[in-house]
Design an enzyme around this catalytic site. Structure first.
Site, mmCIF file in Angstrom:
data_model
loop_
_atom_site.group_PDB
_atom_site.id
_atom_site.type_symbol
_atom_site.label_atom_id
_atom_site.label_comp_id
_atom_site.label_asym_id
_atom_site.label_seq_id
_atom_site.Cartn_x
_atom_site.Cartn_y
_atom_site.Cartn_z
ATOM 1 N N SER A 125 -20.290 5.094 -29.694
ATOM 2 C CA SER A 125 -20.984 4.050 -28.910
ATOM 3 C C SER A 125 -20.475 2.690 -29.340
ATOM 4 O O SER A 125 -19.998 2.524 -30.466
ATOM 5 C CB SER A 125 -22.496 4.122 -29.182
ATOM 6 N N TYR A 175 -29.766 4.426 -34.946
ATOM 7 C CA TYR A 175 -28.757 4.791 -33.939
ATOM 8 C C TYR A 175 -27.398 4.160 -34.260
ATOM 9 O O TYR A 175 -26.370 4.845 -34.248
ATOM 10 C CB TYR A 175 -29.230 4.325 -32.567
#
Ligand SMILES: NC(=O)c1ccc[n+]([C@@H]2O[C@H](COP(=O)([O-])OP(=O)(O)OC[C@H]3O[C@@H](n4cnc5c(N)ncnc54)[C@H](O)[C@@H]3O)[C@@H](O)[C@H]2O)c1
Length: 271
Positions: free
Chosen positions: A163, A176
């Site tokens: 990501s 995350y």
């Protein structure tokens, strides 16, 4: 700078011309919905047999049934098989690899796509949140790669989902962000060691992509404005726009590409 289509998502099909993937066999984790389901659709349409594995078996079965129905009249389309997996469970991932071999005789492509996106201020991250995030987003990728490599032959390819959050800080997303930074570096580590087996390992690092995972942004105008401000292309990405880069990394077009983290983020890693 003026923005022509603030917040618009561009989902028109893209023309993609890559070397043939027909007859290959792919495993995709988290394929019940979102980008994983889109990858399954794109591969099956190109004649790849897909084993879709998801924690949510009902959703996975529904997706497999939909894709099967859509491809019913398409000549040479691949089959889509649904199975359950919790990517935290190494033995379960191994069973998915074995199921793919049992059903289709081989595994050529493996996408470690399953992931979660929890939120909490750094000071208050519960133990359960950090443990689940690292277990699903990081351990899940490692166990998937191990299962894949155990049945793959030289020339095979693994793609992990990292990501933009691996390189940009997002408030309230420390678990995350750190998990995706780990995925990016794990991808490089795996590329080095699995290079010995002729297996390529790469990652895609998407920015904001329009899926259930990011629906909250679409539903929150101030958050959407802030997100768009941090995207040089001034719009969210669509799952469709991740498909082309994914096909590139899986295909022979990328046969000399390994250990690469391909940003597909509208430029947001620079803002
Ligand atoms: N959507 C984005 O903007 C974005 C951006 C960057 C990276 N990503 C990454 O891309 C991947 C796919 O994201 P998405 O937006 O399609 O997500 P999504 O939430 O729409 O889908 C994720 C899928 O993973 C499955 N899953 C969750 N935990 C699992 C587990 N333990 N075992 C097996 N399956 C499990 C879910 O059931 C779901 O079907 C994720 O790794 C995500 O972190 C997404």
């Amino acid at each position: 700078m003026t923005t022509e289509h603030p917040g618009r998502v561009e989902s028109t099909p893209m023309v993609v011309d890559h070397p043939d993937l027909r007859g290959k066999v792919a495993v995709i984790t988290g394929a019940g919905r979102g980008m994983g389901a889109r990858f399954a659709a794109a591969l099956a349409r190109r004649g790849v047999h897909v084993v879709g594995a998801d924690l949510d078996l009902a959703q996975m079965e529904e997706t497999a049934a939909t894709l099967t129905a859509e491809n019913a009249d398409a000549e040479g389309a691949g089959q889509v098989v649904a199975t359950a997996v919790d990517v935290r469970d190494r033995d379960a991932q191994q069973r998915v690899a074995e199921l793919a071999v049992e059903r289709f005789g081989r595994v050529d492509l493996w996408i470690n796509n399953a992931g979660i996106f929890p939120e909490a201020p750094a000071a208050d991250i519960p133990v359960s949140q950090i443990q689940a995030t690292l277990a699903i987003n990081v351990e899940g990728v490692l166990y998937g790669a191990q299962a894949a490599a155990s049945v793959m032959a030289p020339g095979a390819a693994i793609v992990n989902m990292a990501s933009v959050a691996a390189v940009r800080v997002r408030r309230g997303r420390a678990a995350y962000c750190s998990s995706k930074a780990a995925v990016a570096h794990l991808t490089e580590c795996l590329a080095v060691e699995y290079g010995d087996l002729g297996i390529r390992v790469n990652a895609i690092a998407p920015g904001f992509v329009d899926t259930e995972m990011t629906r909250w942004v679409q539903d929150d105008p101030p958050a959407l404005a802030k997100a768009l401000d941090s995207i040089p292309l001034h719009r969210l990405g669509s799952p469709e726009e991740i498909v082309g880069p994914m096909l590139f990394l899986l295909s022979d077009s990328a046969r000399y590409v390994t250990g690469h983290i391909l940003a597909v983020d509208g430029g947001s890693r620079h803002v």
